[in-house]
Scaffold this active site. Structure first.
Site, PDB file in Angstrom:
ATOM      1  N   GLU A  23       3.415 -10.726   6.682  1.00  0.00           N
ATOM      2  CA  GLU A  23       4.847 -10.785   6.953  1.00  0.00           C
ATOM      3  C   GLU A  23       5.237 -12.238   7.105  1.00  0.00           C
ATOM      4  OE1 GLU A  23       6.034 -11.180  10.755  1.00  0.00           O
ATOM      5  OE2 GLU A  23       7.662 -11.962   9.555  1.00  0.00           O
ATOM      6  N   GLU A  51      -2.921  -8.948  17.623  1.00  0.00           N
ATOM      7  CA  GLU A  51      -2.304  -8.498  18.873  1.00  0.00           C
ATOM      8  C   GLU A  51      -3.233  -8.375  20.069  1.00  0.00           C
ATOM      9  OE1 GLU A  51      -0.520  -4.853  17.401  1.00  0.00           O
ATOM     10  OE2 GLU A  51      -1.716  -3.719  18.812  1.00  0.00           O
ATOM     11  N   GLY A  95       0.791  -1.233   0.000  1.00  0.00           N
ATOM     12  CA  GLY A  95       0.000   0.000   0.000  1.00  0.00           C
ATOM     13  C   GLY A  95       0.813   1.268   0.000  1.00  0.00           C
ATOM     14  N   ARG A 112       9.901   5.723  21.530  1.00  0.00           N
ATOM     15  CA  ARG A 112       8.753   5.895  20.639  1.00  0.00           C
ATOM     16  C   ARG A 112       7.443   5.923  21.421  1.00  0.00           C
ATOM     17  NH1 ARG A 112       6.468   6.115  15.828  1.00  0.00           N
ATOM     18  NH2 ARG A 112       4.534   4.936  15.692  1.00  0.00           N
ATOM     19  N   HIS A 141      11.480  -3.959   6.894  1.00  0.00           N
ATOM     20  CA  HIS A 141      11.936  -3.235   8.085  1.00  0.00           C
ATOM     21  C   HIS A 141      13.432  -2.992   8.049  1.00  0.00           C
ATOM     22  CE1 HIS A 141       8.157  -5.257   9.055  1.00  0.00           C
ATOM     23  NE2 HIS A 141       7.879  -4.108   9.632  1.00  0.00           N
TER      24      HIS A 141
HETATM   25  N1  GLN Z   1      -1.444  -0.417   3.853  1.00  0.00           N
HETATM   26  C1  GLN Z   1      -0.570  -0.101   4.952  1.00  0.00           C
HETATM   27  C2  GLN Z   1       0.769   0.367   4.402  1.00  0.00           C
HETATM   28  O1  GLN Z   1       1.185  -0.117   3.432  1.00  0.00           O
HETATM   29  C3  GLN Z   1      -0.347  -1.289   5.861  1.00  0.00           C
HETATM   30  C4  GLN Z   1       0.558  -0.940   7.014  1.00  0.00           C
HETATM   31  C5  GLN Z   1       0.737  -2.025   8.040  1.00  0.00           C
HETATM   32  O2  GLN Z   1       0.483  -3.156   7.787  1.00  0.00           O
HETATM   33  N2  GLN Z   1       1.186  -1.677   9.187  1.00  0.00           N
HETATM   34  O3  GLN Z   1       1.421   1.193   4.997  1.00  0.00           O
END
Ligand code: GLN
Ligand code: ZN
Length: 757
Positions: free
Chosen positions: A667, A606, A433, A516, A696
């Site tokens: 992921e 979560e 996205g 953070r 990441h």
């Molecule tokens: N669509 C969101 C992006 O691409 C999804 C973000 C996420 O999974 N934390 O940033």
């Protein structure tokens, strides 16, 4: 009645600790200056607590980064790769917290994990066969003495031996049991030492006791504390639990030599029942967690007083307590200058919760608690009719039937129709996205917020970014495109701002990890969609290309999980209200020619309850249907995608399939694609895009390694069900690494395609 709290936020009212730490990381201030800022925050907070009349004031709840990491240092459980760098103590600590790259070496940070069911993250201690657990640090002693010098005799707080051993990762052949003896010895030494410094009470936190416990777990817990408490001369020990109830070990807990037991009556569904059924030991003090440490609403004195009066039938020794550390709420309402008083009077952040404890104490000390003025005022506040009620939404969500939650035709038929419609190649490529939120994107947004540019200028810039993003994706050769999400600061806040029923705070920061902090929006009233939220951008993006353009939305469960939820209606009801709003957006996108719509549920996993027996009733039974409601109204030829950030969903795999999306991306690269076996075993029906590389990290994955990942995928999943994509959104990355990574991804997919057709 006496009062206590479990812990106080440590970042400072205006996040002073965050800013000082970050300056220190950048080399702009010395360690002495950082220490001074930390000390100023601590002393300020101590005095505040003392002046509020609080009886049990915690110390050692402060941390430069994380309390579990502090405990690892205290217990000498620090991997050698950090200690051998030869850095000073503070820098060794930060190396373990954040990693270190410099002249003394190159090491990654310890792993980070979610702290139970909160949005806080702790550093996972690593224990190898050579770890020599012993009392090695001074922080609890120093902070106790510091407070004492400032006129406050505190209750030092320490994470407990059982919880510590349960949270640690064992990298050798030894297990928690092998370290029990030495750990217990370190804790008893700690208690003796705190006693000798003058501590009257010590609070030992054992949140792991609220999780499902096996017989071996209970045995470990009991044997640890039989040793720890064997010779604790003088000092009294409070065993503190939170985030749930201790149904698996209540009797063992009461049988051990603790002087106080802390139970959570907010999240602990069975806490009251446990006391009623089993009684409470006469020789112990009950620290009753009755003020919610996780949410920002004013306490309902009616509820609290009734709970405490009920408890009083079983024990006279009660201390009023928060349900968990106040770490999970913002510091003070004093800095919310823009929020109107009509909202603020319903809120209590950490500082205001101190006031509530003191009021509750005097109410409960009165002969007739329910006739006190504070009680009446609070009752009036809670019975006020809330503005923001939306009867249409309420009626609509209340009238939903099973039929509304089921998308027809069934998956297999839709899959056929969609294959026919999109004619995508094997291994279709896409992204999750967002594209890099480069400096110009952030600048455009802040300039607009400050009123430096007009709305038209702001939107023109976003259109330009979208056009560039679409052109880039076409050049790279991706199959299903995205608009890039340049209009969003955050995947929840953006929707919160577009929806009716949300309010936004100014300074309500809560620590998420290290330096953070997050500022969750507040669900104030009934949620409804005031206006289309994303249609304009998706439509524009689609107009620029013949390839399918995915519409991008955040799902109801994730929006709810990353907000401060209401307490006057159930989570389920809120979830369905949000689902209704997102559903309207989905249908609007569809009506505007968007053929593929992705509804992200990044945070679905979560908030899964800590106990397995609560999973269904308390969560999955409404969370999954709420998601289904979002898309059950679309046409068979519209393709619904979803995305989840954690692949740790092996244990709820059927529920994920039951979300009934057409495609799910997640992921998987860091977990080495192990989830694929689970998908295979369960005959997972939904098409899948396991992330083929880790976004990441700034590393650029080679075409070869992506091909290998695809290879692993094809060994387990029918090729007709596979998608190829990165493992999450690209917004935190730069274009330098994004463009070559995506080119390698497309290259790998094309090769795999040729080999498989
Ligand atoms: N669509 C969101 C992006 O691409 C999804 C973000 C996420 O999974 N934390 O940033
Ligand atoms: Zn993600």
């Amino acid at each position: 009645m006496k009062t206590s709290i479990i812990g106080y936020p440590r970042i400072g009212n205006l996040r002073e600790l965050k800013f000082a730490s970050e300056k220190y990381f950048r080399g702009e201030i010395t360690s002495a200056e950082l220490e001074q800022t930390a000390k100023d925050i601590r002393i300020y907070d101590l005095k505040l607590q003392k002046n509020s009349g609080l009886d049990f004031i915690p110390s050692n709840d402060f941390s430069f980064y994380d309390g579990v990491l502090d405990t690892a240092f205290l217990l000498n459980a620090v991997p050698e790769r950090y200690t051998s760098l030869g850095l000073c103590e503070l820098d060794t600590y930060f190396a373990a917290a954040r990693g270190y790259q410099g002249e003394k070496g190159d090491v990654k940070a310890l792993a980070m994990k979610k702290w139970y069911n909160t949005n806080y993250h702790y550093m996972v201690p690593e224990i190898d066969d050579n770890t020599d657990i012993k009392l090695a640090g001074n922080k609890p002693f120093e902070l106790f003495s510091e407070a004492l010098e400032n006129g406050v005799k505190t209750k030092p707080v320490i994470i407990g031996a059982y919880t510590f051993l349960k949270l640690a990762r064992y990298t050798g052949t030894k297990t928690a049991e092998d370290f029990a003896e030495k750990t217990a010895a370190a804790y008893s030494e700690l208690l003796v030492k705190l006693g000798s410094l003058g501590a009257e009470w010590v609070q030992i936190d054992e949140p792991s006791l609220v999780k499902d416990m096996t017989a071996e777990d209970t045995e470990l817990f009991v044997s640890l504390y039989e040793k720890i408490l064997a010779d604790k001369t003088g000092v009294k020990v409070l065993l503190q639990t939170y985030f749930g109830d201790v149904r698996d070990c209540y009797n063992e807990l009461c049988g051990l030599g603790f002087d106080g037991i802390g139970l959570d009556f907010i999240e602990g569904k069975r806490s009251l029942e446990l006391v009623k059924q089993n009684g409470f030991p006469k020789d112990k003090v009950l620290f009753a967690g009755v003020v919610n440490g996780k949410n920002i609403w004013r306490n309902s004195y009616e509820k609290t007083v009734s709970t405490v009066l009920e408890l009083k039938k079983y024990t006279e020794n009660i201390v009023l307590n928060t349900s968990c550390s106040l770490l999970h709420v913002p510091c003070t309402l004093a800095n919310e200058t823009k929020l109107s008083a009509s909202f603020k009077k319903h809120f209590a952040y950490a500082e205001e919760k101190l006031g509530e404890l003191s009021e509750l104490s005097s109410i409960l000390d009165a002969d007739k608690p329910c006739e006190t003025e504070e009680y009446r005022k609070n009752l009036a506040l809670h019975s006020e009719k809330r503005a923001g009620e939306n009867t249409a939404v309420k009626e609509k969500t209340a009238s939903l039937t099973e039929k509304d939650l089921v998308r027809l035709p069934e998956f297999a038929e839709r899959e056929k129709i969609q294959k026919e419609r999109f004619k995508l190649p094997l291994f279709p490529t896409t992204t999750i996205g967002s594209f890099p939120q480069t400096a110009d994107v952030k600048h455009n947004r802040s300039a607009f917020r400050k009123g430096e540019i007009t709305q038209a200028e702001y939107e023109q810039f976003i259109e330009k970014k979208i056009a560039e993003c679409v052109a880039l994706q076409e050049e790279i050769g991706l199959d299903v495109l995205v608009h890039g999400e340049f209009e969003r600061n955050d995947m929840v806040e953006y929707f919160g701002e577009c929806l009716d029923g949300y309010i936004f705070t100014e300074k309500a920061w809560v620590q998420s990890y290290g330096t953070r902090c997050v500022k969750p929006p507040v669900i104030w009233g009934d949620i409804s969609r005031a206006k289309p939220m994303t249609v304009r951008w998706s439509k524009y993006a689609q107009s620029l290309t013949d390839k399918p353009m995915k519409g991008m939305l955040t799902g109801p469960v994730t929006i709810l999980n990353w907000s401060f939820p209401r307490e006057d209606i159930s989570l389920k009801e809120s979830a369905f209200q949000i689902a209704l709003a997102i559903r309207e957006e989905v249908l609007d996108l569809e009506a505007n020619g968007i053929s593929i719509i992705q509804v992200d549920e990044a945070a679905l996993r979560e908030k899964l309850p800590l106990r397995k027996s609560d999973w269904r009733e308390d969560y999955l039974d409404w969370a999954i249907p709420a998601f289904r409601y979002v898309h059950s109204g679309v046409k068979p030829e519209t393709q619904i995608h979803t995305h989840m950030c954690y692949s740790e969903f092996a244990d709820i795999i059927k529920d994920i399939d039951n979300m009934d999306a057409d495609v799910i991306t997640f992921e998987a690269s860091r977990s080495d694609l192990t989830i694929l076996d689970v998908l295979k075993e369960n005959n997972f029906r939904t098409e899948v895009g396991p992330g083929v590389y880790d976004i990441h990290s700034p590393r650029i994955p080679s075409k070869q390694e992506i091909k290998e990942a695809i290879g692993k995928m094809t060994e387990r999943i029918p090729v007709s069900k596979l998608w190829v994509n990165p493992d999450c959104g690209l917004k935190t990355r730069g274009n330098e690494e994004t463009v070559p990574s995506l080119k390698n991804l497309v290259g790998a997919a094309i090769e795999a395609r040729n080999e498989n057709s």
